[in-house]
Design an enzyme around this catalytic site. Sequence first.
Site, PDB file in Angstrom:
ATOM      1  N   ASP A  78       0.770  -3.775  11.131  1.00 52.89           N
ATOM      2  CA  ASP A  78       0.885  -3.477   9.703  1.00 52.89           C
ATOM      3  C   ASP A  78       0.842  -4.737   8.858  1.00 52.89           C
ATOM      4  O   ASP A  78       1.072  -5.850   9.341  1.00 52.89           O
ATOM      5  CB  ASP A  78       2.169  -2.699   9.410  1.00 52.89           C
ATOM      6  CG  ASP A  78       3.434  -3.475   9.776  1.00 52.89           C
ATOM      7  OD1 ASP A  78       3.446  -4.110  10.852  1.00 52.89           O
ATOM      8  OD2 ASP A  78       4.411  -3.442   8.993  1.00 52.89           O
ATOM      9  N   GLU A 139       6.511  -3.588  11.257  1.00 51.20           N
ATOM     10  CA  GLU A 139       7.337  -4.793  11.264  1.00 51.20           C
ATOM     11  C   GLU A 139       7.729  -5.183   9.851  1.00 51.20           C
ATOM     12  O   GLU A 139       8.873  -5.579   9.592  1.00 51.20           O
ATOM     13  CB  GLU A 139       6.575  -5.935  11.943  1.00 51.20           C
ATOM     14  CG  GLU A 139       7.415  -7.168  12.239  1.00 51.20           C
ATOM     15  CD  GLU A 139       7.505  -8.152  11.083  1.00 51.20           C
ATOM     16  OE1 GLU A 139       8.388  -9.033  11.127  1.00 51.20           O
ATOM     17  OE2 GLU A 139       6.707  -8.054  10.129  1.00 51.20           O
TER      18      GLU A 139
END
Length: 368
Positions: A78, A139
């Site tokens: 991400d 994350e």
Amino acid sequence: MINKERILDLFFELVRIDSPSLQEKKVAVCLREKMEKKGYVVHEDKAGELSNGDTGNLIVHIPATGEGAPIAFSAHMDCVQPCIGVEPVLDGDVVRSAGETVLGGDDKAGIAMTIEALNHLEEESIPHPDIYLVFSICEESGMFGAKNIDTDLLPAKDIIVLDSGGAVGTIVVAAPAKAGITMTFTGKSAHAGIAPEEGISAIQIAGEAISKMSLLRIDESSTANLGRIEGGTATNIVADSVTLTAEARSLFEESLQTQLDHMEACCAAAVKKVGGEYEFDYEISYPVLRVDDNSPFLSKVENCCKNIGLKPKKVPTGGGSDANILFGKGYNAVTLGIGMSKVHTTEEFITVESLTSCTKLVAEIMKS
């Protein structure tokens, strides 16, 4: 030899795929296809389901061709916003975004490095132990991929996390624990013009508490910050509720607890002075990461740096990453600086030299 054109092509391909937190499925599909095409076993865990995302973490197993303990490498899929429609541009030796987005080198550069390092080992027939790749989700918005990882799919105890700034050769050996804090002050509403003495201002309580708090840089290992204040309605009404949202971080659990106790004590003292009530709630978002100086795994990473002509530099950091979570789960987690710069901004960039030299380091660590 590390193939510069190939890693650039892969990096450009990955950053062009939109992948905000909890929407990493397109990247996951791309990576699964590449890994399965090589014959590797790819597992997807239930982290996405547990986090309300559209995919879980991908965990790839590359069977050993030589001796040595299993080792893992982790990078997250991400990116922070704005990350939709990224168009990378190569400007000399520098890769940056062409538009009003981040580049996404955080952390797709880490993904590209691990894959190119594997390509190098395969092409040169270099022996290696069992290798596991972790392509994690979410994350950036809470490390929920790492928090919900299926550890049964990751039997290697030594793990390299490719997710820090700093020149290649930088080794992050300490990162703070973080506590998310909510402080709620409750007063009593009243007409501010007719009967203000009948009210208790929650804003005044909060102000009194804040005025006594140690904030920002507490000491060389600890910080605390108030990020948001919400409350009140109109100027003619004594505010009956105010909420403060804050955080505290420290490289030492005891210091973090001391700071939390101090902040709550300020709230209690403010209520005693002004009146009203307070609630003080906190949650530890992630634990401390602290790599022992005598860690054999750390020594291995330092030696690998030296083997390829890099001077290892051990540093602490003020931010957290998946490494904190994995360390807390019992893994020997070490984070590498991969050369990315100005992350989380539209000025983010990484050099081609960083991409290739860090890939060379990753390949060196992968070897038997």
